[in-house]
Enzyme design. Structure first.
Site, PDB file in Angstrom:
ATOM      1  N   PHE A 245      38.089  23.282  31.499  1.00 21.89           N
ATOM      2  CA  PHE A 245      38.176  24.192  32.648  1.00 21.89           C
ATOM      3  C   PHE A 245      38.877  25.506  32.311  1.00 21.89           C
ATOM      4  O   PHE A 245      39.342  26.210  33.199  1.00 21.89           O
ATOM      5  CB  PHE A 245      38.870  23.536  33.843  1.00 21.89           C
TER       6      PHE A 245
ATOM      7  N   ILE B  16      32.447  20.273  26.221  1.00 19.64           N
ATOM      8  CA  ILE B  16      33.636  19.898  26.992  1.00 19.64           C
ATOM      9  C   ILE B  16      33.272  18.994  28.172  1.00 19.64           C
ATOM     10  O   ILE B  16      33.958  18.954  29.191  1.00 19.64           O
ATOM     11  CB  ILE B  16      34.404  21.147  27.463  1.00 19.64           C
TER      12      ILE B  16
ATOM     13  N   GLU C 152      30.003  27.264  36.266  1.00 23.16           N
ATOM     14  CA  GLU C 152      31.069  27.789  37.120  1.00 23.16           C
ATOM     15  C   GLU C 152      30.547  28.281  38.462  1.00 23.16           C
ATOM     16  O   GLU C 152      31.322  28.448  39.406  1.00 23.16           O
ATOM     17  CB  GLU C 152      31.806  28.919  36.389  1.00 23.16           C
TER      18      GLU C 152
END
Length: 738
Positions: free
Chosen positions: A245, A472, A696
Site C-alpha cells: 500500500f 505485492i 488504486e
C-alpha cells in the site's frame, strides 16, 4: 523501445490470453505456505540470527546516554547495533528521517538500537534490558495548531503546490450558488498483512537483502547510498510481498539494521518490525484539513472551484496532494488549488494507496453532494453536468486520452438501482434501520514509467520472463505471464515468470497504480525484440510473422519456437520508454461508486448493505485479479470512512492505537455485497497494452459514497472523518448540519 505515438493494432489486441480472467499463477504457492517471504528465507540463510529493534521513547530530542551492559550479558546475545558502532551512514534519498536514530531523535519509535541474538525470544528479551537516557525537546504534534505556519511544499509527488486558472475570487463572488466547507481526514496506517521484514547476508563486501520491498531498483540505490558502498555490491530479492500500500516503496529500518547487524556478527540476520512498532516507526498517510469552495449557477454548473489543503510532515517531508483530482475532474473556468505543509515531529508521512486522491475525494465528493442538494439537482446528474473532456486548467489543447466518466455514472447508477433512491434525507426506514444511498466519483491519474524485462525461449519451447517487478498481492506474476503468452503465441502454462530480483532488468516497480501497465509494456518491448530474433532466424520478415500455437508462421511456412531457440535457448532484453504523450494528453482513470447503508435509529451503528462501482481504466488485463483489486480498494475506502484513524497524543507526539486491536479495519462481514463493472475501453495513448492502472482507483471516492449514503439515510452531514458512532450520535442529539 520508445512509445511516443498512439498505439496501433498489435498482438495484444488478439485477446486470446490478455483480457481473459485467469487464476493467479502464484496462488497455489501462497495458500500452501510454500511461497518464501522475506523473513522465511531459511534456504538462503539457514544459520540466521535474529534482531529486535529498540525504538525511541521520545518524539524529539537527543540520546544523552546508553547503557548496553545488561543487554550484552543476556543469554544468546551476539551483538548490538547503535549509532555509536554502525559506522558512517548517509540518509537515503527516499527517507525523510534517518532509519537509525541517535544521538538526535526525529520521531517517536525511531530505531535507536538492534539487539542480535541466537533466537527471536532472546533478542526480544535482551532488547528490554537496553537502558537509554534522553534529553527531550519540545515538539510540534498538532496539525490544527500548526496550520497557520504551514508553507508551500517544495518537493514530493503531485505537481506544483498551487495552480490557478481564470479569476476564482471574482467568479465565486458572482455565483448564484456558493458552497464553502471544511473537511478533515486523520492520520492512517497501511495495516498490510506482512510486516516490514528483511533477511540480510554478507559475502565478503557483497550484501544480499531478502526483503519486503515494492521498488527494487530504488532501494538498491538507497541502500548503497546509506551504507556508502557501490550499487553493484547490493542485491535485493523480493519475489513475494504480503501487501504494501506504499509503506514498502522505500527502505525502512528493518533492511538497514539487518544489513548492519549481519555485518557486525558475521552471519545472516533476520529483522522484522514488530506490529506495534509499525505505525510509529514506518510511514503513514498524513492527516489533512481541506477547504473547498464551489460557485455554480442554479442548475449546478460550476463556474468557480477552489480546493485548499493543509497537511504535515517531518522537516524535509512532502505534502499530501489532496487537491490533485480537483485540477482535472470537473469543469469550471475559474479555478484555484493550493497545498500547504506544516512541520510536525510525528513519524514520517508518505505515500499510501492513492496518495492525494484517496483523501481529496473524501472531501470533494461530499462537497459535490452538498452542492447537488443546494441546487436541487440529482447528485449523479450534477456530476454529469460538470463533465469536461479536456484538462480544465490547460484548456481544450490538452484533451483526455480517454474519458468514460459519464458512462461510468450512468451505467453504474442503472446497475445499482439509483432511481429507487429517495432524494429527501431520513425518509426510508426498515424496522430500526434508516436506509440511504450515496454516490461519489472515482478518479486517479494514470502514471507510466520506464520498465524493462528479459524474455527467452528454451529448447522445449518454454518461455521465461525476468524482471525486477514486484508482486505485492496485485497479480503481477499472472498479467506478465499473460503478456508473454499473448506475444509469443504460447499457452499460459508454457510461461515461467521470475520477479523481484535486482539481477533482473529494472522495471517500473509496484506503486502509484503504474505497475501493471508499465511492467507489461516492458515485457511487450522485450517480446518484440525476441520475436524479431526468432523471425529473422527462421528467415521470415519480423513485422509480418505470426506467433501462435508455439510456432512462428509466415504464409504457408512455419517453424517451432523450440527448434529456433536451439539447445542454448534464445533471449532478448528491452525496455519501454515514454515520450511526451502524457504531456499532450491528460491521462486518468475514472469511475463511479454507489453505496447503500443502514443506520440504527438508536445506536447510530452504520452497516454497509451493498456497494457497487463502474470503472473505466483502459484494457483490463485480467478481469479476475482486477476485480479483486477494486473490491479490496473499495473495502479500504469503507475503512477510511467509518473507522480508520491513528490517534495522536499531542502531548508526547506518538500514535496511541498502534496495533490491530485498536486500529480498526473492515473485515468480510462488514461488506456483504460488492459489485464491480469494468467498461470496455482501450487507451491507445497510455501504452502498447492500451491499459491503465486500476489498483488504486477503487479506493478513490469509495469513502465519500459511504458518507453521502449516511446523510441520505439520516439527514446528518459529517465532515470530519472517520464517521464514527459518537459523531453521528452527537449530531443527532444536538443539531443536524444541512
Amino acid at each position: 523501445m520508445k512509445f511516443d505515438s498512439p498505439a496501433t493494432t498489435n498482438p495484444i489486441d488478439r485477446g486470446r490470453v490478455v483480457g481473459i480472467a485467469h487464476d493467479r499463477i502464484d496462488g497455489a504457492a501462497k495458500v500452501t505456505g510454500t511461497a518464501p517471504y522475506a523473513y522465511e528465507r531459511h534456504d538462503a540463510a539457514p544459520n540466521a540470527a535474529y534482531g529486535w529493534i529498540v525504538g525511541s521513547a521520545i518524539a524529539k530530542g537527543r540520546i544523552s546516554a546508553m547503557d548496553l551492559r545488561a543487554a550484552e550479558a543476556a543469554p544468546g546475545v551476539m551483538g548490538i547495533v547503535t549509532h555509536q558502532n554502525a559506522g558512517p551512514l548517509a540518509k537515503g534519498n527516499m527517507n525523510t528521517a534517518h532509519l537509525l536514530g541517535g544521538p538526535a531523535i526525529e520521531h517517536y519509535e525511531q530505531a535507536v538500537a538492534l539487539v542480535i541474538a541466537d533466537t527471536l525470544e532472546n533478542a526480544r528479551d535482551a532488547a528490554r534490558l537496553v537502558r537509554i537516557d534522553y534529553a527531550p525537546e519540545k515538539g510540534r504534534f498538532d496539525l490544527a495548531a500548526e496550520r497557520d505556519r504551514a508553507v508551500p511544499p517544495t518537493g514530493g509527488f503531485g505537481g506544483p503546490a498551487d495552480t490557478k486558472a481564470g479569476d476564482f475570487d471574482g467568479a465565486f463572488a458572482r455565483a448564484a450558488v456558493k458552497l464553502d466547507r471544511s473537511y478533515t481526514t486523520p492520520d492512517q496506517s497501511h495495516a498490510m498483512l506482512e510486516p516490514h521484514a528483511t533477511t540480510a547476508a554478507w559475502n565478503g563486501d557483497k550484501l544480499t537483502l531478502w526483503t519486503a520491498n515494492q521498488m527494487v531498483a530504488w532501494s538498491v540505490g538507497d541502500m548503497a547510498r546509506t551504507l556508502k558502498i557501490p550499487k553493484e555490491n547490493v542485491r535485493i530479492v523480493a519475489p513475494y510481498i504480503g501487501g504494501g500500500f506504499g509503506a514498502k516503496l522505500f527502505l525502512r529500518a528493518d533492511a538497514l539494521l539487518a544489513a548492519l547487524g549481519a555485518r557486525q556478527v558475521g552471519r545472516p540476520v533476520k529483522v522484522a518490525i514488530a506490529r506495534p512498532q509499525i505505525p510509529n516507526n514506518t510511514t503513514h498517510r498524513p492527516a489533512t484539513i481541506q477547504r473547498i469552495r464551489i460557485g455554480a449557477n442554479r442548475d449546478g454548473v460550476i463556474d468557480a472551484i477552489a480546493h485548499e489543503v493543509w497537511s504535515g510532515d517531518l522537516p524535509g517531508g512532502a505534502a499530501e496532494t489532496a487537491a490533485a483530482q480537483t485540477r482535472l475532474l470537473y469543469g469550471g473556468a475559474n479555478r484555484l488549488t493550493a497545498h500547504r505543509l506544516a512541520t510536525l515531529d510525528l513519524p514520517e508521512g508518505n505515500a499510501m494507496r492513492a496518495p492525494g486522491e484517496a483523501v481529496g475525494l473524501l472531501a470533494l465528493e461530499v462537497a459535490m453532494d452538498e452542492l447537488a442538494e443546494a441546487c436541487g439537482v440529482d447528485p449523479v446528474e450534477l456530476r454529469i453536468r460538470n463533465d469536461v473532456q479536456y484538462d480544465p486548467e490547460a484548456g481544450p489543447q490538452r484533451p483526455f486520452s480517454s474519458r468514460k466518466f459519464v458512462e461510468c455514472l450512468r451505467q453504474g447508477a442503472e446497475r445499482f438501482g439509483w432511481s429507487r433512491r429517495n432524494p429527501r434525507p431520513g425518509q426510508v426506514r426498515e424496522g430500526r434501520w434508516q436506509i440511504g444511498m450515496g454516490v461519489a466519483s472515482a478518479f486517479r491519474n494514470n502514471l507510466v514509467g520506464k520498465s524493462g524485462a528479459r524474455i527467452g525461449v528454451d529448447a522445449k519451447g518454454h518461455v521465461i520472463v525476468e524482471t525486477d517487478m514486484t508482486d505485492i498481492g496485485t497479480g503481477s506474476y499472472t498479467i506478465i505471464a499473460q503478456t508473454a503468452a499473448e506475444m509469443m503465441g504460447v499457452p499460459l502454462e508454457a510461461v515461467t515468470v521470475r520477479l523481484g530480483d535486482s539481477r533482473f532488468p529494472v522495471s517500473a516497480g509496484s506503486g502509484g497504480q503504474w505497475g501493471a501497465n508499465s511492467s507489461t509494456a516492458g515485457v511487450y518491448a522485450a517480446a518484440v525484440a525476441l520475436r524479431t530474433k526468432l523471425a529473422e532466424k527462421a528467415g521470415f520478415p519480423a513485422d509480418r510473422a505470426l506467433f501462435e500455437d508455439g510456432l512462428v508462421r509466415f504464409g504457408n511456412q512455419s517453424q517451432p519456437l523450440a527448434q529456433l531457440a536451439g539447445r542454448e535457448g534464445l533471449w532478448a532484453e528491452d525496455s519501454m520508454d515514454y515520450g511526451d504523450l502524457d504531456k499532450r494528453y491528460a491521462q486518468a482513470t475514472f469511475g463511479a461508486h454507489f453505496c447503500e447503508v443502514g443506520v440504527d435509529i438508536d445506536t447510530a451503528e452504520v452497516r454497509i448493505r451493498r456497494m457497487g462501482g463502474a470503472f473505466a481504466a483502459g484494457r483490463i488485463l485480467n478481469p479476475k485479479s482486477a476485480r479483486s483489486q477494486v473490491i479490496g480498494a473499495m473495502t479500504m475506502g469503507v475503512g477510511a470512512a467509518l473507522m480508520e484513524e491513528l490517534t495522536v497524543d499531542t502531548r508526547f507526539g506518538f500514535f496511541v492505537n498502534h496495533d490491530m486491536a485498536e486500529y480498526l479495519v473492515p473485515v468480510h462481514a462488514d461488506i456483504p455485497d460488492q459489485d464491480v463493472l469494468f467498461l470496455d475501453e482501450l487507451d491507445d495513448k497510455s501504452s502498447p497494452m492500451k491499459a491503465k492502472g486500476v489498483g488504486e482507483l477503487g479506493i478513490c471516492g469509495a469513502g465519500a459514497a459511504v458518507a453521502n449514503a449516511i446523510y441520505n439515510a439520516t439527514g446528518i452531514r459529517l465532515r470530519d472523518y472517520p464517521l464514527t458512532i459518537d459523531k453521528i450520535l452527537g449530531a443527532s442529539t444536538g443539531h443536524r448540519v444541512a
